[in-house]
Design a protein around this motif. Sequence first.
Motif, PDB file in Angstrom:
ATOM      1  N   VAL A  76     -12.723  32.798 -12.115  1.00 12.62           N
ATOM      2  CA  VAL A  76     -13.725  31.849 -11.489  1.00 12.62           C
ATOM      3  C   VAL A  76     -14.293  30.138 -12.483  1.00 12.62           C
ATOM      4  N   LEU A  77     -13.207  28.978 -12.267  1.00  8.00           N
ATOM      5  CA  LEU A  77     -13.316  28.024 -13.039  1.00  8.00           C
ATOM      6  C   LEU A  77     -14.726  26.880 -12.473  1.00  8.00           C
ATOM      7  N   ASN A  78     -15.373  27.117 -12.416  1.00 10.72           N
ATOM      8  CA  ASN A  78     -16.651  25.723 -12.380  1.00 10.72           C
ATOM      9  C   ASN A  78     -16.653  24.654 -13.054  1.00 10.72           C
ATOM     10  N   VAL A  79     -16.169  23.356 -11.895  1.00 12.40           N
ATOM     11  CA  VAL A  79     -16.974  22.138 -12.940  1.00 12.40           C
ATOM     12  C   VAL A  79     -17.955  21.265 -11.763  1.00 12.40           C
ATOM     13  N   PRO A  80     -18.579  21.670 -12.596  1.00 13.77           N
ATOM     14  CA  PRO A  80     -19.991  20.826 -11.019  1.00 13.77           C
ATOM     15  C   PRO A  80     -19.381  18.789 -11.606  1.00 13.77           C
ATOM     16  N   CYS A  82     -17.466  17.452 -11.145  1.00 11.06           N
ATOM     17  CA  CYS A  82     -16.504  17.694  -9.246  1.00 11.06           C
ATOM     18  C   CYS A  82     -17.115  17.959  -8.587  1.00 11.06           C
ATOM     19  N   ASN A  83     -17.601  18.531  -8.499  1.00  9.56           N
ATOM     20  CA  ASN A  83     -18.377  19.713  -7.086  1.00  9.56           C
ATOM     21  C   ASN A  83     -17.158  20.485  -6.820  1.00  9.56           C
ATOM     22  N   VAL A  96      -1.625  29.223 -16.305  1.00 10.68           N
ATOM     23  CA  VAL A  96      -2.600  28.234 -15.264  1.00 10.68           C
ATOM     24  C   VAL A  96      -2.540  27.064 -15.383  1.00 10.68           C
ATOM     25  N   THR A  97      -1.912  26.031 -14.690  1.00 13.25           N
ATOM     26  CA  THR A  97      -2.716  24.233 -14.830  1.00 13.25           C
ATOM     27  C   THR A  97      -2.657  23.953 -13.376  1.00 13.25           C
ATOM     28  N   LEU A  98      -3.944  23.778 -13.109  1.00 13.64           N
ATOM     29  CA  LEU A  98      -4.605  23.414 -12.222  1.00 13.64           C
ATOM     30  C   LEU A  98      -4.914  21.663 -12.085  1.00 13.64           C
ATOM     31  N   ARG A  99      -5.005  20.907 -11.338  1.00 13.12           N
ATOM     32  CA  ARG A  99      -5.920  20.273 -11.183  1.00 13.12           C
ATOM     33  C   ARG A  99      -6.685  19.873 -10.612  1.00 13.12           C
ATOM     34  N   GLY A 104     -12.930  17.042  -5.514  1.00 13.69           N
ATOM     35  CA  GLY A 104     -13.528  18.737  -6.181  1.00 13.69           C
ATOM     36  C   GLY A 104     -12.562  19.083  -5.575  1.00 13.69           C
ATOM     37  N   ARG A 105     -11.624  19.378  -5.002  1.00 16.92           N
ATOM     38  CA  ARG A 105     -10.150  19.690  -4.861  1.00 16.92           C
ATOM     39  C   ARG A 105      -9.667  19.941  -5.887  1.00 16.92           C
TER      40      ARG A 105
END
Length: 113
Positions: A76-80, A82-83, A96-99, A104-105
């Motif tokens: 789980v990656l949490n990025v407050p 960007c909510n 895995v690469t995420l945008r 917050g999407r």
Amino acid sequence: GGTEDERMENVSREAQLINEQPYALSFFPPENDGKVTCGMTLEGEGVQLTAFRPAADGNGYIARLFESSGNNRMAVLNVPLCNAAAFVSLKPYEAVTLRIDSNGRCSAADILA
């Protein structure tokens, strides 16, 4: 020492500690009633955050996760900032690469570099 499974769990982290030079980050949080808020958190054993940078188009961020122990993992990656929260399933040694957009999407990113 330890069992083969224990060694495989820790080999990537130990290699990084031995081979990378330490560095310091200057961090002076603003006054917030004595509380420090973090930029992000990563939960998941055997999973590393290998890159986090602004997206080239200026809309959000790019994060790259890597499973380093040779096991199926959940992270789980949490990025407050960007909510945002991303729940990721990784196969052994998968990257895995995420945008993470500014709304917050979170989505898988088709990025080569």
